[in-house]
Write a protein that holds these residues in place. Structure first.
Motif, PDB file in Angstrom:
ATOM      1  N   LEU A 251      75.418  21.628 -34.168  1.00 43.73           N
ATOM      2  CA  LEU A 251      76.386  21.772 -35.262  1.00 43.73           C
ATOM      3  C   LEU A 251      75.696  21.980 -36.605  1.00 43.73           C
ATOM      4  O   LEU A 251      76.282  22.559 -37.528  1.00 43.73           O
ATOM      5  CB  LEU A 251      77.292  20.540 -35.333  1.00 43.73           C
ATOM      6  CG  LEU A 251      78.313  20.365 -34.211  1.00 43.73           C
ATOM      7  CD1 LEU A 251      79.078  19.056 -34.391  1.00 43.73           C
ATOM      8  CD2 LEU A 251      79.284  21.546 -34.153  1.00 43.73           C
ATOM      9  N   LEU A 252      74.467  21.507 -36.703  1.00 47.19           N
ATOM     10  CA  LEU A 252      73.696  21.674 -37.936  1.00 47.19           C
ATOM     11  C   LEU A 252      72.849  22.950 -37.898  1.00 47.19           C
ATOM     12  O   LEU A 252      72.017  23.176 -38.786  1.00 47.19           O
ATOM     13  CB  LEU A 252      72.813  20.454 -38.168  1.00 47.19           C
ATOM     14  CG  LEU A 252      73.554  19.152 -38.466  1.00 47.19           C
ATOM     15  CD1 LEU A 252      72.586  17.969 -38.487  1.00 47.19           C
ATOM     16  CD2 LEU A 252      74.308  19.235 -39.793  1.00 47.19           C
ATOM     17  N   GLY A 253      73.039  23.772 -36.865  1.00 51.92           N
ATOM     18  CA  GLY A 253      72.329  25.033 -36.766  1.00 51.92           C
ATOM     19  C   GLY A 253      70.972  24.947 -36.112  1.00 51.92           C
ATOM     20  O   GLY A 253      70.202  25.907 -36.137  1.00 51.92           O
ATOM     21  N   LYS A 254      70.674  23.798 -35.511  1.00 58.09           N
ATOM     22  CA  LYS A 254      69.363  23.593 -34.891  1.00 58.09           C
ATOM     23  C   LYS A 254      69.437  23.910 -33.398  1.00 58.09           C
ATOM     24  O   LYS A 254      70.240  23.309 -32.677  1.00 58.09           O
ATOM     25  CB  LYS A 254      68.901  22.144 -35.096  1.00 58.09           C
ATOM     26  CG  LYS A 254      67.506  21.849 -34.553  1.00 58.09           C
ATOM     27  CD  LYS A 254      67.077  20.434 -34.919  1.00 58.09           C
ATOM     28  CE  LYS A 254      65.716  20.092 -34.323  1.00 58.09           C
ATOM     29  NZ  LYS A 254      64.650  21.009 -34.821  1.00 58.09           N
ATOM     30  N   GLU A 255      68.621  24.830 -32.923  1.00 54.35           N
ATOM     31  CA  GLU A 255      68.682  25.247 -31.521  1.00 54.35           C
ATOM     32  C   GLU A 255      67.401  24.949 -30.740  1.00 54.35           C
ATOM     33  O   GLU A 255      67.384  25.112 -29.520  1.00 54.35           O
ATOM     34  CB  GLU A 255      68.986  26.748 -31.442  1.00 54.35           C
ATOM     35  CG  GLU A 255      70.305  27.150 -32.094  1.00 54.35           C
ATOM     36  CD  GLU A 255      71.526  26.529 -31.432  1.00 54.35           C
ATOM     37  OE1 GLU A 255      71.428  26.049 -30.282  1.00 54.35           O
ATOM     38  OE2 GLU A 255      72.597  26.514 -32.084  1.00 54.35           O
ATOM     39  N   ASP A 256      66.331  24.519 -31.403  1.00 57.29           N
ATOM     40  CA  ASP A 256      65.075  24.235 -30.695  1.00 57.29           C
ATOM     41  C   ASP A 256      65.104  22.805 -30.144  1.00 57.29           C
ATOM     42  O   ASP A 256      64.281  21.952 -30.495  1.00 57.29           O
ATOM     43  CB  ASP A 256      63.864  24.480 -31.588  1.00 57.29           C
ATOM     44  CG  ASP A 256      63.899  23.707 -32.899  1.00 57.29           C
ATOM     45  OD1 ASP A 256      64.986  23.218 -33.277  1.00 57.29           O
ATOM     46  OD2 ASP A 256      62.833  23.583 -33.547  1.00 57.29           O
ATOM     47  N   VAL A 257      66.068  22.558 -29.260  1.00 53.48           N
ATOM     48  CA  VAL A 257      66.285  21.231 -28.699  1.00 53.48           C
ATOM     49  C   VAL A 257      66.372  21.334 -27.181  1.00 53.48           C
ATOM     50  O   VAL A 257      67.095  22.180 -26.649  1.00 53.48           O
ATOM     51  CB  VAL A 257      67.589  20.587 -29.239  1.00 53.48           C
ATOM     52  CG1 VAL A 257      67.697  19.142 -28.757  1.00 53.48           C
ATOM     53  CG2 VAL A 257      67.633  20.650 -30.755  1.00 53.48           C
ATOM     54  N   LYS A 258      65.643  20.498 -26.484  1.00 54.45           N
ATOM     55  CA  LYS A 258      65.713  20.395 -25.033  1.00 54.45           C
ATOM     56  C   LYS A 258      66.325  19.042 -24.655  1.00 54.45           C
ATOM     57  O   LYS A 258      66.237  18.081 -25.424  1.00 54.45           O
ATOM     58  CB  LYS A 258      64.310  20.483 -24.401  1.00 54.45           C
ATOM     59  CG  LYS A 258      63.569  21.791 -24.640  1.00 54.45           C
ATOM     60  CD  LYS A 258      62.178  21.710 -24.021  1.00 54.45           C
ATOM     61  CE  LYS A 258      61.332  22.936 -24.331  1.00 54.45           C
ATOM     62  NZ  LYS A 258      61.785  24.121 -23.598  1.00 54.45           N
ATOM     63  N   LEU A 259      66.922  18.979 -23.487  1.00 53.19           N
ATOM     64  CA  LEU A 259      67.465  17.726 -22.973  1.00 53.19           C
ATOM     65  C   LEU A 259      66.599  17.247 -21.815  1.00 53.19           C
ATOM     66  O   LEU A 259      66.331  18.012 -20.876  1.00 53.19           O
ATOM     67  CB  LEU A 259      68.918  17.919 -22.524  1.00 53.19           C
ATOM     68  CG  LEU A 259      69.698  16.658 -22.132  1.00 53.19           C
ATOM     69  CD1 LEU A 259      71.171  16.794 -22.501  1.00 53.19           C
ATOM     70  CD2 LEU A 259      69.569  16.359 -20.630  1.00 53.19           C
ATOM     71  N   TYR A 260      66.136  16.008 -21.902  1.00 54.10           N
ATOM     72  CA  TYR A 260      65.352  15.423 -20.810  1.00 54.10           C
ATOM     73  C   TYR A 260      66.331  14.959 -19.742  1.00 54.10           C
ATOM     74  O   TYR A 260      66.949  13.910 -19.856  1.00 54.10           O
ATOM     75  CB  TYR A 260      64.490  14.264 -21.329  1.00 54.10           C
ATOM     76  CG  TYR A 260      63.698  13.532 -20.256  1.00 54.10           C
ATOM     77  CD1 TYR A 260      63.395  14.120 -19.029  1.00 54.10           C
ATOM     78  CD2 TYR A 260      63.242  12.248 -20.489  1.00 54.10           C
ATOM     79  CE1 TYR A 260      62.673  13.453 -18.068  1.00 54.10           C
ATOM     80  CE2 TYR A 260      62.510  11.557 -19.523  1.00 54.10           C
ATOM     81  CZ  TYR A 260      62.233  12.157 -18.316  1.00 54.10           C
ATOM     82  OH  TYR A 260      61.525  11.477 -17.347  1.00 54.10           O
ATOM     83  N   ASP A 261      66.452  15.744 -18.685  1.00 54.92           N
ATOM     84  CA  ASP A 261      67.497  15.521 -17.691  1.00 54.92           C
ATOM     85  C   ASP A 261      67.300  14.202 -16.930  1.00 54.92           C
ATOM     86  O   ASP A 261      68.259  13.500 -16.640  1.00 54.92           O
ATOM     87  CB  ASP A 261      67.528  16.705 -16.721  1.00 54.92           C
ATOM     88  CG  ASP A 261      68.899  16.928 -16.116  1.00 54.92           C
ATOM     89  OD1 ASP A 261      69.890  16.505 -16.740  1.00 54.92           O
ATOM     90  OD2 ASP A 261      68.981  17.522 -15.034  1.00 54.92           O
ATOM     91  N   GLY A 262      66.071  13.867 -16.608  1.00 50.54           N
ATOM     92  CA  GLY A 262      65.817  12.612 -15.893  1.00 50.54           C
ATOM     93  C   GLY A 262      66.034  11.389 -16.752  1.00 50.54           C
ATOM     94  O   GLY A 262      66.437  10.323 -16.268  1.00 50.54           O
ATOM     95  N   SER A 263      65.750  11.536 -18.037  1.00 49.85           N
ATOM     96  CA  SER A 263      65.927  10.480 -19.036  1.00 49.85           C
ATOM     97  C   SER A 263      65.351   9.138 -18.566  1.00 49.85           C
ATOM     98  O   SER A 263      64.435   9.090 -17.760  1.00 49.85           O
ATOM     99  CB  SER A 263      67.398  10.370 -19.434  1.00 49.85           C
ATOM    100  OG  SER A 263      67.731  11.382 -20.371  1.00 49.85           O
ATOM    101  N   TRP A 264      65.884   8.033 -19.102  1.00 46.10           N
ATOM    102  CA  TRP A 264      65.265   6.734 -18.846  1.00 46.10           C
ATOM    103  C   TRP A 264      65.369   6.298 -17.384  1.00 46.10           C
ATOM    104  O   TRP A 264      64.534   5.551 -16.896  1.00 46.10           O
ATOM    105  CB  TRP A 264      65.858   5.662 -19.759  1.00 46.10           C
ATOM    106  CG  TRP A 264      65.072   4.388 -19.699  1.00 46.10           C
ATOM    107  CD1 TRP A 264      65.443   3.205 -19.130  1.00 46.10           C
ATOM    108  CD2 TRP A 264      63.733   4.183 -20.192  1.00 46.10           C
ATOM    109  NE1 TRP A 264      64.436   2.268 -19.239  1.00 46.10           N
ATOM    110  CE2 TRP A 264      63.377   2.848 -19.900  1.00 46.10           C
ATOM    111  CE3 TRP A 264      62.816   4.994 -20.859  1.00 46.10           C
ATOM    112  CZ2 TRP A 264      62.140   2.312 -20.240  1.00 46.10           C
ATOM    113  CZ3 TRP A 264      61.578   4.461 -21.204  1.00 46.10           C
ATOM    114  CH2 TRP A 264      61.261   3.134 -20.896  1.00 46.10           C
TER     115      TRP A 264
END
Length: 280
Positions: A251-264
């Motif tokens: 929403l802030l225009g930031k697209e260089d983001v990945k999601l850690y699917d396995g997470s904690w």
């Protein structure tokens, strides 16, 4: 179509042949609530139910890992969700799980995906119509190609721990981040990935369940010590609420983001990974 749409906008678009509404509600296993049963009791007219608990890679021991492309495509097709459709996803969950559905659809190649601002809570508070039962749909064709750049694996995250060039953002409650609360999944240690920032996903919403926007949203990241100029990886317990700060950054225009699917659930169960406790 914007990535975040209002209840007023959706009310005006309901019934459009290319518009598909999706209920992506999910609850923690111990919450005592049944997302599918609640959907069948009441949902936005025409909405189909995307079962995020079932839409996973069953061959992976970590929960909520992205399913294979063919499985995702098959499930979307059976829900009547096809190529060229516009998708609006919503939820009725404190986990704000519509963000996970938004991320998954985009990661598998959907072009027109939005989240309903305020979800079912706001829709109902405004007296808008709901219906019960199941929705009968026509089988559609959905082409799924996973954008692997959208996903961070354990090896990738291991390479950026304590990196001054990246931000790791943890969306779990602060008490779980600090290791003060016992983890809900057996065999998972308490704590967080070293060097990560604590940004509870609830901090990105207003009192009426609508998303914070603009300066208010940016301030939430700033208060957590997150530098929005750096590439980011978001994480949580099992990859569901990690999509909330990812969408907030979007929403802030930031697209260089990945999601850690396995997470904690993956990191905390591995004896070889470094772990930290206490506040960020």
């Amino acid at each position: 179509m914007n990535s975040l749409v209002s209840t007023e906008w959706l009310a005006g678009e309901l019934g459009a042949p290319d518009l598909k509404v999706i209920d992506a509600t999910i609850f923690l296993s111990g919450a005592g609530r049944d997302a599918r049963a609640e959907y069948e009791a009441e949902h936005i007219p025409g909405a189909v139910f995307m079962d995020l608990d079932e839409l996973v890679d069953t061959a992976n021991p970590a929960p909520h890992m992205l399913p294979p492309e063919h499985k995702f495509a098959s499930r979307m097709q059976s829900l009547g969700l096809g190529d060229g459709n516009r998708f609006v996803v919503y939820d009725n969950s404190p986990l704000h799980s519509s963000a996970r559905a938004w991320w998954m659809l985009r990661a598998f190649g959907a072009h027109y995906v939005a989240i309903l601002d305020g979800g079912l809570q706001k829709w109902k508070a405004e007296g808008r119509p709901v219906e019960s039962g199941k929705v009968h749909v026509r089988h559609a064709h959905f082409t799924a190609f996973l954008d692997r750049e959208a996903v961070a694996g354990k090896e990738y995250v291991s390479g950026i721990v304590h990196s001054a060039e990246h931000e790791l953002v943890d969306a779990r409650p602060a008490s779980r981040f600090a290791g003060e609360d016992k983890e809900p999944r057996p065999g998972v240690e308490p704590g967080h990935i070293p060097g990560s920032r604590s940004l509870p996903q609830t901090d990105l919403f207003n009192a009426d369940n609508s998303w914070k926007r603009g300066d208010d949203l940016r301030a939430a990241f700033f208060a957590a010590g997150v530098d929005l100029n750096k590439p980011m990886v978001t994480t949580c317990g099992s990859g569901v609420t990690a999509a909330v700060p990812l969408f907030g950054a979007h929403l802030l225009g930031k697209e260089d983001v990945k999601l850690y699917d396995g997470s904690w659930s993956e990191w905390g169960a591995d004896p070889a990974t470094p772990k930290a406790t206490g506040p960020a």
